[in-house]
Motif scaffolding. Structure first.
Motif, PDB file in Angstrom:
ATOM      1  N   GLY A 123     -84.218  60.020  79.048  1.00 47.95           N
ATOM      2  CA  GLY A 123     -84.278  60.519  80.279  1.00 47.95           C
ATOM      3  C   GLY A 123     -84.077  62.104  80.488  1.00 47.95           C
ATOM      4  N   THR A 124     -83.091  62.568  79.601  1.00 45.25           N
ATOM      5  CA  THR A 124     -82.760  64.034  79.612  1.00 45.25           C
ATOM      6  C   THR A 124     -83.972  64.742  79.013  1.00 45.25           C
ATOM      7  N   ALA A 125     -84.608  64.364  77.985  1.00 41.51           N
ATOM      8  CA  ALA A 125     -85.689  64.874  77.364  1.00 41.51           C
ATOM      9  C   ALA A 125     -86.675  65.103  78.620  1.00 41.51           C
ATOM     10  N   HIS A 126     -87.003  64.056  79.235  1.00 42.32           N
ATOM     11  CA  HIS A 126     -87.831  64.258  80.166  1.00 42.32           C
ATOM     12  C   HIS A 126     -87.538  65.195  81.225  1.00 42.32           C
ATOM     13  N   ALA A 127     -86.142  65.294  81.624  1.00 39.98           N
ATOM     14  CA  ALA A 127     -85.789  66.143  82.623  1.00 39.98           C
ATOM     15  C   ALA A 127     -85.996  67.648  82.353  1.00 39.98           C
ATOM     16  N   PHE A 128     -85.720  67.894  81.116  1.00 36.52           N
ATOM     17  CA  PHE A 128     -85.887  69.235  80.493  1.00 36.52           C
ATOM     18  C   PHE A 128     -87.324  69.495  80.577  1.00 36.52           C
ATOM     19  N   ARG A 129     -88.189  68.565  80.569  1.00 32.34           N
ATOM     20  CA  ARG A 129     -89.854  69.068  80.521  1.00 32.34           C
ATOM     21  C   ARG A 129     -90.122  69.296  81.854  1.00 32.34           C
ATOM     22  N   VAL A 130     -89.529  68.652  82.963  1.00 34.89           N
ATOM     23  CA  VAL A 130     -89.424  68.982  84.262  1.00 34.89           C
ATOM     24  C   VAL A 130     -89.023  70.310  84.790  1.00 34.89           C
ATOM     25  N   HIS A 131     -87.934  70.502  84.587  1.00 43.42           N
ATOM     26  CA  HIS A 131     -86.982  71.706  85.234  1.00 43.42           C
ATOM     27  C   HIS A 131     -85.866  71.826  84.437  1.00 43.42           C
ATOM     28  N   SER A 132     -85.411  73.038  84.093  1.00 45.43           N
ATOM     29  CA  SER A 132     -84.341  73.218  83.181  1.00 45.43           C
ATOM     30  C   SER A 132     -83.154  73.028  84.006  1.00 45.43           C
ATOM     31  N   THR A 133     -82.838  73.266  85.082  1.00 43.48           N
ATOM     32  CA  THR A 133     -81.698  72.729  86.002  1.00 43.48           C
ATOM     33  C   THR A 133     -81.452  71.200  85.925  1.00 43.48           C
ATOM     34  N   ALA A 134     -82.449  70.523  85.956  1.00 47.14           N
ATOM     35  CA  ALA A 134     -82.485  69.212  85.857  1.00 47.14           C
ATOM     36  C   ALA A 134     -82.171  68.508  84.688  1.00 47.14           C
ATOM     37  N   GLY A 135     -82.718  69.280  83.484  1.00 47.99           N
ATOM     38  CA  GLY A 135     -82.376  69.030  82.086  1.00 47.99           C
ATOM     39  C   GLY A 135     -80.702  69.232  81.987  1.00 47.99           C
ATOM     40  N   ALA A 136     -80.151  70.143  82.411  1.00 51.27           N
ATOM     41  CA  ALA A 136     -78.861  70.591  82.205  1.00 51.27           C
ATOM     42  C   ALA A 136     -78.191  69.517  82.888  1.00 51.27           C
ATOM     43  N   PHE A 137     -78.307  69.164  84.111  1.00 54.91           N
ATOM     44  CA  PHE A 137     -77.621  68.288  84.755  1.00 54.91           C
ATOM     45  C   PHE A 137     -77.692  66.730  84.146  1.00 54.91           C
ATOM     46  N   ALA A 138     -78.761  66.523  83.490  1.00 53.60           N
ATOM     47  CA  ALA A 138     -79.307  65.143  82.851  1.00 53.60           C
ATOM     48  C   ALA A 138     -78.123  65.108  81.616  1.00 53.60           C
ATOM     49  N   GLY A 139     -78.140  66.233  80.966  1.00 53.29           N
ATOM     50  CA  GLY A 139     -77.411  65.890  79.855  1.00 53.29           C
ATOM     51  C   GLY A 139     -75.773  65.612  80.121  1.00 53.29           C
ATOM     52  N   ILE A 140     -75.173  66.334  81.326  1.00 53.92           N
ATOM     53  CA  ILE A 140     -74.074  65.992  81.657  1.00 53.92           C
ATOM     54  C   ILE A 140     -74.171  64.550  81.964  1.00 53.92           C
ATOM     55  N   GLY A 141     -75.030  64.136  82.954  1.00 54.99           N
ATOM     56  CA  GLY A 141     -74.920  62.700  83.472  1.00 54.99           C
ATOM     57  C   GLY A 141     -74.885  61.770  82.275  1.00 54.99           C
ATOM     58  N   MET A 142     -75.502  61.963  81.051  1.00 55.04           N
ATOM     59  CA  MET A 142     -75.753  61.218  80.163  1.00 55.04           C
ATOM     60  C   MET A 142     -74.520  61.188  79.292  1.00 55.04           C
ATOM     61  N   GLY A 143     -73.592  62.276  79.131  1.00 56.64           N
ATOM     62  CA  GLY A 143     -72.279  62.382  78.658  1.00 56.64           C
ATOM     63  C   GLY A 143     -71.263  61.599  79.365  1.00 56.64           C
ATOM     64  N   LEU A 144     -71.344  61.850  80.758  1.00 54.25           N
ATOM     65  CA  LEU A 144     -70.309  61.043  81.480  1.00 54.25           C
ATOM     66  C   LEU A 144     -70.485  59.803  81.848  1.00 54.25           C
ATOM     67  N   ASN A 145     -71.758  59.311  81.646  1.00 56.27           N
ATOM     68  CA  ASN A 145     -71.970  57.997  81.731  1.00 56.27           C
ATOM     69  C   ASN A 145     -71.715  57.064  80.446  1.00 56.27           C
ATOM     70  N   ALA A 146     -71.880  57.818  79.309  1.00 56.13           N
ATOM     71  CA  ALA A 146     -71.427  57.025  78.187  1.00 56.13           C
ATOM     72  C   ALA A 146     -70.031  56.856  77.987  1.00 56.13           C
ATOM     73  N   MET A 147     -69.124  57.655  78.806  1.00 55.07           N
ATOM     74  CA  MET A 147     -67.784  57.438  78.741  1.00 55.07           C
ATOM     75  C   MET A 147     -67.351  56.464  79.696  1.00 55.07           C
ATOM     76  N   LEU A 148     -67.901  56.521  80.870  1.00 55.72           N
ATOM     77  CA  LEU A 148     -67.804  55.486  81.919  1.00 55.72           C
ATOM     78  C   LEU A 148     -68.330  54.217  81.627  1.00 55.72           C
ATOM     79  N   THR A 149     -69.576  53.956  81.061  1.00 50.19           N
ATOM     80  CA  THR A 149     -70.090  52.691  80.393  1.00 50.19           C
ATOM     81  C   THR A 149     -69.134  52.110  79.513  1.00 50.19           C
TER      82      THR A 149
END
Lengths: 118, 237
Positions: free
Chosen positions: B199-225
């Motif tokens: 999903g993060t790879a896809h977000a980077f293709r769409v918009h650089s801000t979306a990509g940066a926030f996707a990377g944080i979402g991925m990292g935080l959700n790894a911890m919370l999951t």
């Protein structure tokens, strides 16, 4: 490029070492990410050194998931009789999770006035 | 004819052929995604289907293919570390969005785990197959560890994680456009939570801000999951 890659690998190695050593349930590269993020505040010059390589790597992040993705082929039989149910659960749950997160973000951003700056 | 057979059996054993196939297929799939601009023309999805078809047609086992493709796979580690740079570049925006991010993280992570388990259970899935589903939105290394911990099958979880990523990358843009969410921070962050690295790879293709926030979402959700999945399984399943 090579120097930047060496720095990224060093952070990954450090993350891996800490993850193994402490038994934290987090992957080494994620800890390496956190460490590099912290160090960027102490040494902002690191950014210029890594920027080009990071942009190249992240610009083709999709490519890096292809080898693991092809592994789906090797596990097709694992799905067996639960295949359709699992597929439905994955599609609906992924859609719901995206909508729930986006809606929560938008609602709290409106409440706290943290609007987008674009 | 036997020369061609000899050449094939030599090349099929070597990493070179499979590494080349991976890169060439991706370059083609990437070009297709840029020209067609249809959500299903996702480069991961197209590459996996094309390479998978070649392996099934030639009878080459996945393990032999991976001997060549592992050089590409290895770069996932340094690429994950490199996510620190877009994070740092967006730090002012991050500070501004801490509360919205926290709310989105809890809502997205809980919904991902609970709805996957609930839907599969309602459709008759039970036992270790059901448990393997719980961490499917977390990034692969974390999801495998969680799956093992709660009594799932790590190898099944690996497949479910990859499929979740591809589904998220394919549906997110048309779905969020239809629902008229225009904040790139929220869109990227949500996709990172629900569909990890793909999903993060896809977000980077769409918009650089979306990509940066996707990377944080991925990292935080790894911890919370890693915290929530074992809890939810013990409480409800």
């Amino acid at each position: 490029m090579i120097r930047a890659l060496a720095i990224l690998l060093l952070f990954q190695l450090a993350g891996e070492t800490v993850a193994r050593g402490t038994g934290l349930p987090l992957p080494g590269p994620v800890l390496g990410l956190a460490a590099l993020f912290g160090l960027l505040f102490l040494r902002p010059s690191l950014r210029d050194r890594l920027e080009a390589t990071a942009t190249t790597l992240l610009g083709h992040l999709s490519l890096l998931f292809v080898p693991a993705g092809v592994g789906v082929i090797a596990h097709l039989d694992t799905f067996g009789r639960d295949g359709p149910a699992l597929a439905a659960a994955l599609v609906v749950s992924t859609a719901l999770a995206i909508v729930a997160a986006v809606a929560a973000f938008a609602a709290v951003a409106r409440l706290t006035g943290a609007q987008a700056d674009e | 004819m036997s020369d061609a057979t000899d050449l094939w059996s030599y090349l099929a054993q070597e990493p070179l052929l499979w590494l080349t196939l991976t890169l060439v297929t991706y370059v083609g799939a990437d070009a297709l995604a840029t020209t067609v601009r249809h959500p299903l023309a996702n480069p991961v999805l197209v590459s996996v289907i094309a390479i998978g078809a070649v392996l099934l047609a030639t009878g080459v086992p996945y393990a032999r293919y991976f001997e060549g493709a592992q050089f590409v796979h290895f770069m996932l580690g340094p690429a994950t570390v490199a996510l620190a740079l877009p994070l740092y570049a967006n730090v002012a925006r991050l500070r501004k969005a801490l509360l919205p991010m926290l709310a989105a993280l809890v809502a997205g992570s809980l919904t991902a785990i609970l709805s996957a388990l609930g839907i599969a259970r309602a459709l008759g899935v039970r036992g270790e197959t059901l448990l393997s589903l719980a961490p499917k939105s977390a990034t692969a290394p974390v999801a495998l560890g969680v799956s093992e911990q709660i009594g799932g099958l790590p190898s099944l979880t690996a497949v479910l994680v990859i499929l979740t990523g591809i589904i998220g990358a394919v549906i997110s843009t048309p779905m969020l456009n239809a629902l008229r969410f225009t904040d790139w921070r929220a869109r990227g962050f949500a996709v990172g939570i629900a569909a990890h690295g793909i999903g993060t790879a896809h977000a980077f293709r769409v918009h650089s801000t979306a990509g940066a926030f996707a990377g944080i979402g991925m990292g935080l959700n790894a911890m919370l999951t890693a915290v929530l999945a074992p809890l939810i399984v013990t409480l409800f399943f």
